[in-house]
Design a protein around this motif. Structure first.
Motif, short mmCIF file in Angstrom:
data_model
loop_
_atom_site.label_atom_id
_atom_site.label_comp_id
_atom_site.label_asym_id
_atom_site.label_seq_id
_atom_site.Cartn_x
_atom_site.Cartn_y
_atom_site.Cartn_z
N THR A 196 0.65 -1.09 -0.15
CA THR A 196 0.25 -0.03 -0.16
C THR A 196 0.96 1.30 -0.04
O THR A 196 1.95 1.18 0.05
CB THR A 196 -0.77 0.14 1.39
OG1 THR A 196 -0.14 0.05 2.59
CG2 THR A 196 -1.86 -1.23 1.27
N TYR A 197 0.10 2.34 -0.04
CA TYR A 197 0.71 3.65 0.17
C TYR A 197 0.18 4.57 1.14
O TYR A 197 -1.31 4.34 1.40
CB TYR A 197 0.58 4.43 -1.12
CG TYR A 197 1.34 3.65 -2.28
CD1 TYR A 197 2.63 4.01 -2.79
CD2 TYR A 197 0.44 3.11 -3.45
CE1 TYR A 197 3.24 3.24 -3.98
CE2 TYR A 197 0.93 2.20 -4.19
CZ TYR A 197 2.38 2.27 -4.64
OH TYR A 197 3.05 1.72 -5.66
N PHE A 247 -1.16 4.82 -6.18
CA PHE A 247 -0.46 6.02 -5.74
C PHE A 247 -1.38 7.10 -5.55
O PHE A 247 -2.49 7.41 -5.97
CB PHE A 247 0.36 6.80 -6.88
CG PHE A 247 1.61 6.19 -7.25
CD1 PHE A 247 2.36 5.93 -6.25
CD2 PHE A 247 2.06 5.85 -8.57
CE1 PHE A 247 3.70 5.37 -6.63
CE2 PHE A 247 3.14 5.51 -8.90
CZ PHE A 247 4.25 5.11 -7.91
N PRO A 248 -1.39 7.94 -4.31
CA PRO A 248 -2.08 9.00 -4.01
C PRO A 248 -2.61 9.86 -5.34
O PRO A 248 -1.77 10.25 -5.81
CB PRO A 248 -1.68 9.82 -3.01
CG PRO A 248 -0.36 8.90 -2.30
CD PRO A 248 -0.13 7.94 -3.37
N PHE A 271 3.58 10.57 -10.49
CA PHE A 271 4.87 9.82 -10.09
C PHE A 271 4.78 8.23 -10.66
O PHE A 271 3.66 8.07 -11.04
CB PHE A 271 4.60 9.45 -8.56
CG PHE A 271 5.02 11.05 -7.81
CD1 PHE A 271 6.14 11.60 -8.01
CD2 PHE A 271 3.96 11.64 -7.39
CE1 PHE A 271 6.15 12.85 -7.33
CE2 PHE A 271 3.95 12.82 -6.70
CZ PHE A 271 5.38 13.69 -6.68
N VAL A 272 6.06 7.81 -10.93
CA VAL A 272 6.07 6.73 -11.82
C VAL A 272 7.20 5.92 -11.16
O VAL A 272 8.29 6.33 -10.78
CB VAL A 272 6.33 6.82 -13.47
CG1 VAL A 272 7.38 7.78 -13.29
CG2 VAL A 272 6.50 5.73 -14.13
N TRP A 273 7.01 4.45 -10.87
CA TRP A 273 8.02 3.80 -10.51
C TRP A 273 9.27 3.53 -11.54
O TRP A 273 8.79 3.54 -12.76
CB TRP A 273 7.61 2.27 -10.21
CG TRP A 273 6.68 2.15 -8.87
CD1 TRP A 273 5.58 1.87 -8.63
CD2 TRP A 273 7.52 2.38 -7.52
NE1 TRP A 273 5.38 1.91 -7.23
CE2 TRP A 273 6.37 2.10 -6.64
CE3 TRP A 273 8.56 2.75 -6.90
CZ2 TRP A 273 6.66 2.43 -5.09
CZ3 TRP A 273 9.08 2.91 -5.65
CH2 TRP A 273 7.77 2.69 -4.69
N THR A 296 0.58 3.79 -12.20
CA THR A 296 -0.63 3.46 -11.29
C THR A 296 -0.21 3.27 -9.76
O THR A 296 -1.02 3.58 -8.93
CB THR A 296 -1.15 2.40 -11.86
OG1 THR A 296 -0.43 0.97 -11.63
CG2 THR A 296 -1.63 2.41 -13.35
N GLY A 297 0.97 2.62 -9.56
CA GLY A 297 1.30 2.16 -8.40
C GLY A 297 0.86 0.92 -8.08
O GLY A 297 1.42 0.22 -6.92
#
Length: 339
Positions: free
Chosen positions: A162-163, A179-180, A262-264, A270-271
Motif C-alpha cells: 500500500t501507500y 499512488f495518492p 509519479f512513476v516507478w 498506477t502504483g
C-alpha cells in the motif's frame, strides 16, 4: 543506540493492532541505488529496472544462496549490527510535463531522521498460538508483489502492499493500493508487507514466492492461521519507505488533466506494481533470539550501532549511469505503461 520505546509508542500502536507489542523496528540507511537484481536477474549486469538497496555491503550481481551475506559483508547500513540482510524496492520518479524524469529522494522515518535515505524495517513475531515464530534460515529469500501489475484487482492478490499519503510524519491511516491522487504534504510512504507463512522446506522457489503464503483468513495482524501447505509461522517482515515528493507538490507541475505525476522505475504510473525483495543475512541465530525474546523496539539480545555508523556503509555502483539529473528516459530504457 536505538531510540527508547516511548518515542514511538503512539506510532507503533497505531501501526500494529496486535494483542501484544512485540516487534523490531529499526533504520537501514541507503547502501546503493543500482540496476541489479540478484534474485530475478542473477548474473546480469544491468537489470531491467532500477532498485534502491539497503543492508549489508555483500550485495552483488549474483548472490549464492549457500553463502550467507553475513559471511562476506564487512558492514551494514542497519542499526541492528548483526543484520547483513539485503532489502530492496524499485525507485520512484517524478515525470515532468515535458516527459523528463527526476529521481525522488528518500528521507528518514520518525526517529530516524539522521539516516541517509533507506527504509524502516520491521520484524514482528507471531503472538498467537503455541508454535511460536521460526526465524528465516540461511539461504532464505523471497519477493512480494509484481511489477507488471497495473490494476486494482491484480494488486489485491497481495494483501498489504500500500501507500500512505503523509499529512505529517506520523500519519498511519488512509492506505491505498495505488499512488495518492493529491499532493501529500509530508511525502508518500510505500508500505511493503511480506507473507507470514512458510512451507517449512524450501528456502526459495522458482518465482521466489510459492514457498511462502498469507494466512488463510485475515492478516498477520489479525492473527489469521497459516494454511496447511505453509504451516510454519515466520516473522512479519515489513518495509516503510518514505519518498520525499514534497518538492513536486505544486499542482502547476502536474499533468494538465490533474493526474498524479509519479512513476516507478519499472514504468508503472498506477502504483499497483509495488513490490519488494529480501535476502536473509542475519548473523548466526541472532534473529531467532530476538523473536524468542519478543523484543519490543529495543532488544538487549542484539548488538546495535548508531545511524551515523550505518550511514558510513555504502557500495559503489556496478552499472555506471546518471541517476541524479533530469533524465530523458527511465534507467534501462523502461517505458511507462498502463497495461
Amino acid at each position: 543506540m536505538l531510540p527508547t520505546i516511548p518515542t514511538f509508542l503512539i506510532t507503533i500502536t497505531t501501526l500494529f493492532a496486535l494483542p501484544a507489542t512485540s516487534l523490531l523496528r529499526f533504520s537501514c540507511s541507503q547502501l546503493v541505488v543500482e540496476r541489479l537484481d540478484p534474485l530475478v536477474n542473477p548474473g546480469v549486469s544491468g537489470s531491467p529496472h532500477l532498485h534502491q538497496i539497503i543492508g549489508g555491503n555483500a550485495f552483488n550481481i549474483s548472490m549464492d544462496p549457500s553463502i550467507s551475506p553475513s559471511d562476506k559483508a564487512s558492514c551494514t547500513t542497519c542499526t541492528f549490527a548483526e543484520d547483513f540482510s539485503n532489502y530492496w524496492t524499485a525507485v520512484m520518479f517524478f515525470k515532468a510535463k515535458n516527459g523528463t524524469f527526476k529521481r525522488i529522494p528518500i528521507k528518514g522515518n520518525v526517529g530516524f531522521e539522521q539516516s541517509q535515505g533507506g527504509m524502516t524495517v520491521y520484524y514482528s513475531p507471531q503472538t498467537k498460538g503455541a508454535k511460536g515464530t521460526t526465524a528465516f534460515k540461511k539461504g532464505f529469500r523471497m519477493i512480494v508483489g509484481n511489477p507488471t501489475y497495473r490494476t486494482e484487482a491484480q494488486a489485491k492478490q497481495f494483501r498489504q502492499l500500500t501507500y500512505t499519503c503523509l499529512q505529517n510524519a506520523n500519519t498511519r491511516s488512509g492506505e491505498t493500493l495505488d499512488f495518492p491522487k493529491k499532493p501529500c504534504p509530508a511525502g508518500i510512504m510505500a508500505n511493503v508487507r511480506f507473507p507470514t507463512c512458510w512451507d517449512g522446506q524450501n528456502l526459495d522457489s522458482p518465482d521466489h514466492m510459492s514457498h511462502v503464503a498469507y494466512p488463510t483468513t485475515g492478516t498477520f495482524e489479525s492473527g489469521g492461521p497459516c494454511p496447511s501447505t505453509h504451516p510454519v509461522q515466520i516473522p512479519q517482515l515489513f518495509y516503510e519507505v518514505i519518498w520525499d515528493t514534497t518538492k513536486f507538490n505544486d499542482k502547476a507541475l502536474w499533468p494538465a488533466d490533474g493526474s498524479q505525476p509519479f512513476v516507478w522505475s519499472f514504468g508503472d504510473p498506477t502504483g499497483y506494481g509495488n513490490h519488494g525483495d529480501y535476502v536473509f543475512g542475519w548473523k548466526g541465530d541472532a534473529l531467532q533470539k530476538a523473536m524468542d525474546a519478543n523484543c519490543n523496539i529495543n532488544c538487549p539480545q542484539l548488538k546495535t550501532q548508531s545511524i551515523t555508523t550505518g550511514n558510513q556503509c555504502s557500495q559503489k555502483q556496478i552499472v555506471n549511469e546518471d541517476l541524479d539529473g533530469w533524465l530523458t528516459e527511465l534507467p534501462g530504457g523502461m517505458r511507462v505503461t498502463i497495461k
